[in-house]
Design a protein around this motif. Structure first.
Motif, PDB file in Angstrom:
ATOM      1  N   MET A 143       0.694  -1.220   0.129  1.00 34.47           N
ATOM      2  CA  MET A 143       0.078  -0.012   0.060  1.00 34.47           C
ATOM      3  C   MET A 143       0.791   1.215   0.012  1.00 34.47           C
ATOM      4  SD  MET A 143      -3.335  -0.634  -0.356  1.00 34.47           S
ATOM      5  CE  MET A 143      -3.874   0.885   0.259  1.00 34.47           C
ATOM      6  N   ALA A 144       1.794   1.250   0.712  1.00 37.12           N
ATOM      7  CA  ALA A 144       2.958   2.439   0.673  1.00 37.12           C
ATOM      8  C   ALA A 144       3.461   2.601  -0.799  1.00 37.12           C
ATOM      9  CB  ALA A 144       4.080   2.092   1.636  1.00 37.12           C
ATOM     10  N   GLY A 145       3.842   1.482  -1.373  1.00 35.57           N
ATOM     11  CA  GLY A 145       4.258   1.559  -2.848  1.00 35.57           C
ATOM     12  C   GLY A 145       3.113   2.170  -3.720  1.00 35.57           C
ATOM     13  N   VAL A 146       2.020   1.746  -3.630  1.00 41.93           N
ATOM     14  CA  VAL A 146       0.784   2.387  -4.307  1.00 41.93           C
ATOM     15  C   VAL A 146       0.693   3.848  -4.112  1.00 41.93           C
ATOM     16  CG1 VAL A 146      -1.554   2.402  -4.489  1.00 41.93           C
ATOM     17  CG2 VAL A 146      -0.515   0.333  -4.412  1.00 41.93           C
ATOM     18  N   THR A 147       0.713   4.114  -2.909  1.00 41.18           N
ATOM     19  CA  THR A 147       1.013   5.687  -2.614  1.00 41.18           C
ATOM     20  C   THR A 147       1.912   6.420  -3.169  1.00 41.18           C
ATOM     21  OG1 THR A 147      -0.258   4.921  -0.348  1.00 41.18           O
ATOM     22  CG2 THR A 147       0.498   7.258  -0.673  1.00 41.18           C
ATOM     23  N   GLU A 148       3.072   5.949  -2.791  1.00 44.76           N
ATOM     24  CA  GLU A 148       4.232   6.537  -3.515  1.00 44.76           C
ATOM     25  C   GLU A 148       4.144   6.866  -4.985  1.00 44.76           C
ATOM     26  OE1 GLU A 148       9.083   5.379  -3.093  1.00 44.76           O
ATOM     27  OE2 GLU A 148       7.900   3.957  -3.682  1.00 44.76           O
ATOM     28  N   ALA A 149       3.673   5.781  -5.655  1.00 44.18           N
ATOM     29  CA  ALA A 149       3.508   6.006  -7.158  1.00 44.18           C
ATOM     30  C   ALA A 149       3.073   7.051  -7.537  1.00 44.18           C
ATOM     31  CB  ALA A 149       2.783   4.557  -7.739  1.00 44.18           C
ATOM     32  N   PHE A 150       1.957   7.701  -6.991  1.00 38.64           N
ATOM     33  CA  PHE A 150       1.362   9.136  -7.389  1.00 38.64           C
ATOM     34  C   PHE A 150       2.272  10.085  -7.284  1.00 38.64           C
ATOM     35  CE2 PHE A 150      -2.346   6.077  -6.662  1.00 38.64           C
ATOM     36  CZ  PHE A 150      -3.321   6.569  -7.681  1.00 38.64           C
ATOM     37  N   VAL A 151       3.399  10.008  -6.299  1.00 34.80           N
ATOM     38  CA  VAL A 151       4.396  11.140  -6.073  1.00 34.80           C
ATOM     39  C   VAL A 151       5.359  11.046  -7.095  1.00 34.80           C
ATOM     40  CG1 VAL A 151       5.867  12.009  -4.622  1.00 34.80           C
ATOM     41  CG2 VAL A 151       3.666  11.130  -3.800  1.00 34.80           C
ATOM     42  N   VAL A 152       5.758   9.996  -7.669  1.00 36.26           N
ATOM     43  CA  VAL A 152       6.944   9.609  -8.113  1.00 36.26           C
ATOM     44  C   VAL A 152       6.604   9.802  -9.867  1.00 36.26           C
ATOM     45  CG1 VAL A 152       8.163   8.410  -6.511  1.00 36.26           C
ATOM     46  CG2 VAL A 152       6.979   7.201  -8.552  1.00 36.26           C
ATOM     47  N   VAL A 153       5.587   9.393 -10.350  1.00 34.49           N
ATOM     48  CA  VAL A 153       5.440   9.413 -11.641  1.00 34.49           C
ATOM     49  C   VAL A 153       5.976  10.388 -12.619  1.00 34.49           C
ATOM     50  CG1 VAL A 153       3.508   9.077 -13.592  1.00 34.49           C
ATOM     51  CG2 VAL A 153       3.611   7.734 -11.711  1.00 34.49           C
ATOM     52  N   PRO A 154       5.476  11.530 -12.389  1.00 31.66           N
ATOM     53  CA  PRO A 154       6.121  12.872 -13.304  1.00 31.66           C
ATOM     54  C   PRO A 154       7.668  12.921 -13.428  1.00 31.66           C
ATOM     55  CG  PRO A 154       4.465  13.631 -11.692  1.00 31.66           C
ATOM     56  CD  PRO A 154       4.567  12.024 -11.368  1.00 31.66           C
ATOM     57  N   PHE A 155       8.031  12.644 -12.108  1.00 32.41           N
ATOM     58  CA  PHE A 155       9.669  12.713 -12.123  1.00 32.41           C
ATOM     59  C   PHE A 155      10.392  11.397 -12.738  1.00 32.41           C
ATOM     60  CE2 PHE A 155       8.094  14.611  -8.340  1.00 32.41           C
ATOM     61  CZ  PHE A 155       8.821  15.815  -8.192  1.00 32.41           C
ATOM     62  N   GLU A 156       9.673  10.278 -12.671  1.00 29.22           N
ATOM     63  CA  GLU A 156      10.134   9.214 -13.364  1.00 29.22           C
ATOM     64  C   GLU A 156      10.078   9.287 -14.858  1.00 29.22           C
ATOM     65  OE1 GLU A 156      11.226   5.887 -12.649  1.00 29.22           O
ATOM     66  OE2 GLU A 156      11.683   6.553 -10.568  1.00 29.22           O
ATOM     67  N   LEU A 157       9.127   9.953 -15.122  1.00 25.91           N
ATOM     68  CA  LEU A 157       8.809  10.010 -16.794  1.00 25.91           C
ATOM     69  C   LEU A 157       9.728  11.196 -17.322  1.00 25.91           C
ATOM     70  CD1 LEU A 157       5.861  10.301 -18.783  1.00 25.91           C
ATOM     71  CD2 LEU A 157       7.276  12.161 -19.018  1.00 25.91           C
ATOM     72  N   VAL A 158      10.142  12.196 -16.859  1.00 24.94           N
ATOM     73  CA  VAL A 158      11.159  13.135 -17.030  1.00 24.94           C
ATOM     74  C   VAL A 158      12.653  12.473 -17.163  1.00 24.94           C
ATOM     75  CG1 VAL A 158      12.348  15.231 -16.544  1.00 24.94           C
ATOM     76  CG2 VAL A 158       9.890  14.983 -16.521  1.00 24.94           C
ATOM     77  N   LYS A 159      12.803  11.364 -16.053  1.00 30.81           N
ATOM     78  CA  LYS A 159      14.101  10.960 -15.928  1.00 30.81           C
ATOM     79  C   LYS A 159      14.172  10.066 -16.962  1.00 30.81           C
ATOM     80  CE  LYS A 159      14.671   7.339 -13.204  1.00 30.81           C
ATOM     81  NZ  LYS A 159      14.953   6.218 -13.549  1.00 30.81           N
ATOM     82  N   ARG A 205       4.780  -1.611 -10.299  1.00 35.79           N
ATOM     83  CA  ARG A 205       5.991  -1.596  -9.934  1.00 35.79           C
ATOM     84  C   ARG A 205       6.639  -1.487  -8.501  1.00 35.79           C
ATOM     85  NH1 ARG A 205      10.651   2.844 -11.247  1.00 35.79           N
ATOM     86  NH2 ARG A 205       9.296   3.902  -9.763  1.00 35.79           N
ATOM     87  N   ASN A 206       5.919  -0.408  -7.849  1.00 35.83           N
ATOM     88  CA  ASN A 206       6.070   0.038  -6.616  1.00 35.83           C
ATOM     89  C   ASN A 206       5.529  -0.701  -5.454  1.00 35.83           C
ATOM     90  OD1 ASN A 206       7.185   2.287  -7.713  1.00 35.83           O
ATOM     91  ND2 ASN A 206       6.487   3.717  -6.582  1.00 35.83           N
ATOM     92  N   ALA A 207       4.329  -1.201  -5.875  1.00 37.71           N
ATOM     93  CA  ALA A 207       3.695  -2.326  -5.053  1.00 37.71           C
ATOM     94  C   ALA A 207       4.627  -3.534  -4.702  1.00 37.71           C
ATOM     95  CB  ALA A 207       2.171  -2.440  -5.425  1.00 37.71           C
ATOM     96  N   TRP A 208       5.198  -3.942  -5.805  1.00 32.87           N
ATOM     97  CA  TRP A 208       5.584  -5.307  -5.623  1.00 32.87           C
ATOM     98  C   TRP A 208       7.209  -5.125  -4.959  1.00 32.87           C
ATOM     99  CZ3 TRP A 208       3.757  -9.779  -6.165  1.00 32.87           C
ATOM    100  CH2 TRP A 208       2.802 -10.064  -6.983  1.00 32.87           C
ATOM    101  N   TRP A 209       7.458  -4.046  -5.152  1.00 34.35           N
ATOM    102  CA  TRP A 209       8.946  -3.750  -4.666  1.00 34.35           C
ATOM    103  C   TRP A 209       8.892  -3.433  -3.360  1.00 34.35           C
ATOM    104  CZ3 TRP A 209      12.211  -0.314  -2.156  1.00 34.35           C
ATOM    105  CH2 TRP A 209      13.656  -0.847  -1.987  1.00 34.35           C
ATOM    106  N   ASN A 210       7.905  -2.421  -2.894  1.00 29.75           N
ATOM    107  CA  ASN A 210       7.722  -2.168  -1.365  1.00 29.75           C
ATOM    108  C   ASN A 210       7.284  -3.373  -0.375  1.00 29.75           C
ATOM    109  OD1 ASN A 210       8.077   1.090  -0.703  1.00 29.75           O
ATOM    110  ND2 ASN A 210       7.440   0.855  -2.852  1.00 29.75           N
ATOM    111  N   GLY A 211       6.234  -4.013  -1.146  1.00 28.30           N
ATOM    112  CA  GLY A 211       5.703  -5.280  -0.439  1.00 28.30           C
ATOM    113  C   GLY A 211       7.133  -6.327  -0.026  1.00 28.30           C
TER     114      GLY A 211
END
Length: 294
Positions: A113-129, A170-176
């Protein structure tokens, strides 16, 4: 063995500790992320260059600075990303605790669940990277600001959330996997620490093993995420995107390139996120304890 939920520290502590821990990990490990992205974007069945061979080729062709191309978005997102990761994980632990105690299943669920929450924060940064790291985009974007400007102009503001669904997986699997294995190692497998040195090694071993395990779980969804986010850079009006949803895209990659393609970039990724997971946990734990005491 059950774990008593820890007392929540202020959110500001998680921001400070997360920023320091995440930035430390990035500065040490970032060139491996560039190699990983390039491997994931390569299509076909041709054998990829070894990790250091790829680094050598990049440096020879573009200079050593290219190994750090796209580093600004990850650094900018570290404070909110790590704060959300650890703070939300602590919150979700309370949700999944039974009679005030956290068990293994709850540690895994709260991590996911922490990974799912984190995903909404990181997507724009990940796309630019990703856009800046991709070899085929070398002449398309000058720098981070230019990439943001062109993506906004050519694709619109919603473009920054392309790949959200695959990032969630991706984030759900990694954080879990990460938080679940840390729970198991600290509560079952590893002996208790009697001093600061033992605690350091306990944290590093737990974090490195958990980072490796999380990477084994989430690399296929990370390959898909990388391809989804990059494909729109050169997509022309009227063209149909090749990759869309995570699991259909996995099936397509498997069909066209074989199962190994789903693990492209695995070795640079695991070499980064294995030790990187150890660095992250050690530094985060040290800084939060320091802030708590002082």
């Amino acid at each position: 063995m059950a774990q008593q939920p820890q007392h929540h520290q202020p959110f500001s502590h998680h921001i400070i500790a997360g920023a320091i821990a995440g930035t430390s990990e990035i500065l040490v490990m970032y060139p491996l992320d560039v190699v990983k992205t390039r491997a994931q974007l390569s299509t076909g069945t041709a054998k990829a260059l070894p990790i250091f061979g790829t680094m050598k080729s990049i440096v020879k062709e573009h200079g050593i600075g290219r190994l750090y191309r796209g580093i600004l978005p990850p650094i900018l997102m570290e404070a909110p990303k790590r704060a959300v990761k650890f703070s939300s994980n602590e919150t979700y632990k309370g949700w999944f605790s039974r009679n005030g105690k956290l068990y293994q299943s709850g540690a895994i669920a709260s991590g996911m669940m922490a990974g799912v929450t984190e995903a909404f924060v990181v997507v724009p940064f990940e796309l630019v990277k990703i856009r800046l790291q991709a070899k085929e985009n070398a002449g398309l974007y000058l720098n981070t600001a230019d990439a943001i400007k062109k993506i906004m102009k050519n694709e619109g503001p919603l473009a920054f959330y392309k790949g959200l669904e695959s990032t969630i997986w991706r984030n759900a699997w990694w954080n879990g996997g990460y938080f679940g294995l840390i729970y198991y190692l600290k509560n079952t497998a590893l002996p208790k620490a009697n001093n600061e040195t033992q605690e350091f090694f306990r944290n590093f071993i737990s974090g490195a093993a958990a980072g490796t395990f999380g990477t084994m779980l989430n690399t296929p969804s990370d390959v898909v995420k990388t391809r989804i986010q990059n494909q729109y850079a050169t997509l022309k009006p009227g063209d149909v995107p090749k990759y869309n949803w995570t699991y259909p895209s996995m099936a397509l990659i498997y069909k066209e390139e074989g199962v190994k393609a789903l693990y492209k970039g695995f070795w640079p990724k695991v070499l980064r996120l294995g030790p990187g997971g150890g660095i992250l946990l050690v530094v985060f734990d040290y800084v939060t304890n320091f802030l708590k005491e002082h």
